[in-house]
Motif scaffolding. Structure first.
Motif, PDB file in Angstrom:
ATOM      1  N   ARG A  64       4.390  24.505  88.180  1.00 41.47           N
ATOM      2  CA  ARG A  64       4.998  23.857  89.354  1.00 41.47           C
ATOM      3  C   ARG A  64       4.290  22.543  89.633  1.00 41.47           C
ATOM      4  N   ASN A  65       5.054  21.562  90.070  1.00 39.84           N
ATOM      5  CA  ASN A  65       4.523  20.268  90.469  1.00 39.84           C
ATOM      6  C   ASN A  65       5.334  19.800  91.674  1.00 39.84           C
ATOM      7  N   LEU A  66       4.744  19.888  92.867  1.00 43.17           N
ATOM      8  CA  LEU A  66       5.445  19.522  94.101  1.00 43.17           C
ATOM      9  C   LEU A  66       4.721  18.368  94.769  1.00 43.17           C
ATOM     10  N   LEU A  75       9.273  25.052 103.276  1.00 47.80           N
ATOM     11  CA  LEU A  75      10.212  25.597 102.298  1.00 47.80           C
ATOM     12  C   LEU A  75       9.574  26.165 101.027  1.00 47.80           C
ATOM     13  N   PRO A  76       8.549  25.537 100.428  1.00 51.89           N
ATOM     14  CA  PRO A  76       7.998  26.094  99.182  1.00 51.89           C
ATOM     15  C   PRO A  76       7.322  27.455  99.388  1.00 51.89           C
ATOM     16  N   ASP A  77       7.125  28.166  98.297  1.00 47.94           N
ATOM     17  CA  ASP A  77       6.472  29.473  98.275  1.00 47.94           C
ATOM     18  C   ASP A  77       5.131  29.394  99.011  1.00 47.94           C
ATOM     19  N   SER A  78       4.946  30.226 100.023  1.00 41.18           N
ATOM     20  CA  SER A  78       3.719  30.168 100.825  1.00 41.18           C
ATOM     21  C   SER A  78       2.499  30.690 100.068  1.00 41.18           C
ATOM     22  N   ASP A  79       2.695  31.426  98.980  1.00 39.48           N
ATOM     23  CA  ASP A  79       1.561  31.909  98.190  1.00 39.48           C
ATOM     24  C   ASP A  79       1.037  30.842  97.228  1.00 39.48           C
ATOM     25  N   ALA A  90      -3.478  23.928 102.111  1.00 39.53           N
ATOM     26  CA  ALA A  90      -2.713  23.821 103.345  1.00 39.53           C
ATOM     27  C   ALA A  90      -1.824  25.037 103.608  1.00 39.53           C
ATOM     28  N   GLY A  91      -2.131  26.185 103.038  1.00 39.76           N
ATOM     29  CA  GLY A  91      -1.383  27.399 103.356  1.00 39.76           C
ATOM     30  C   GLY A  91       0.066  27.359 102.932  1.00 39.76           C
ATOM     31  N   GLY A  92       0.311  27.002 101.706  1.00 38.81           N
ATOM     32  CA  GLY A  92       1.676  26.797 101.242  1.00 38.81           C
ATOM     33  C   GLY A  92       1.998  25.327 101.374  1.00 38.81           C
ATOM     34  N   GLY A  93       3.149  24.928 100.989  1.00 38.08           N
ATOM     35  CA  GLY A  93       3.539  23.546 101.168  1.00 38.08           C
ATOM     36  C   GLY A  93       3.595  22.770  99.874  1.00 38.08           C
ATOM     37  N   THR A  94       3.315  21.476  99.991  1.00 32.94           N
ATOM     38  CA  THR A  94       3.500  20.545  98.881  1.00 32.94           C
ATOM     39  C   THR A  94       2.178  19.868  98.522  1.00 32.94           C
TER      40      THR A  94
END
Length: 150
Positions: A64-66, A75-79, A90-94
């Motif tokens: 993955r590359n966000l 929106l992205p997977d919090s894990d 940052a607890g999930g995110g980008t």
């Protein structure tokens, strides 16, 4: 926002019968952001996600590359941890890139054991101090759980 999802499923490889396997990908583009506006996921899997008996299995691997502004952070997977601008998880995110891989093993009909591993690092960081919040220290997570579907 533009999101393109592609999935290729198959049961044969070079004339050999194999368990169900495939490749998948997701490309994300946020036209409202001027930079850091793309994200992608590339993955492969083998096995069947329907667990009918003991011993059924499913494995996968994803990259993955966000980038920071490719999607709202909720929106992205919090894990799969994203990172703040300073490189702090940052607890999930980008603003994160890395892998997600795992195996699922059938225990009973519709019940399985899940073992999952995440490794991620910030794409960009304004933090110049080495340590837990710099790009030299990736975020890692191992999850083990039992799931049932009814």
């Amino acid at each position: 926002m533009f999101d393109l999802i592609v999935r290729l499923d198959n049961k044969r490889l070079f004339d050999m019968e194999l368990p169900k396997h495939g490749l998948y990908g997701d490309f994300l583009y946020n036209a409202s952001a001027s930079n850091g506006n793309t994200g992608y996921l590339l993955g492969a899997y083998m096995g069947d996600k329907k667990f009918e008996k003991f011993g059924d299995w499913y494995v996968w691997f994803e990259w993955r590359n966000l980038e920071r502004d490719c999607a709202p952070d909720i929106l992205p997977d919090s894990d799969f941890f994203g990172f703040s601008q300073t490189g702090v998880p940052a607890g999930g995110g980008t603003n994160g890139r890395g892998i997600n891989t795992g195996i699922q093993f059938g225990l009973l009909k519709n019940t399985w054991l899940n073992l999952e591993y995440y490794w991620s690092e910030p794409i960009t960081s304004t933090n110049s101090v080495a340590g837990s919040s710099s790009t030299s220290t990736p975020y890692q997570l191992v999850q083990i759980d039992i799931n049932t579907k009814f």
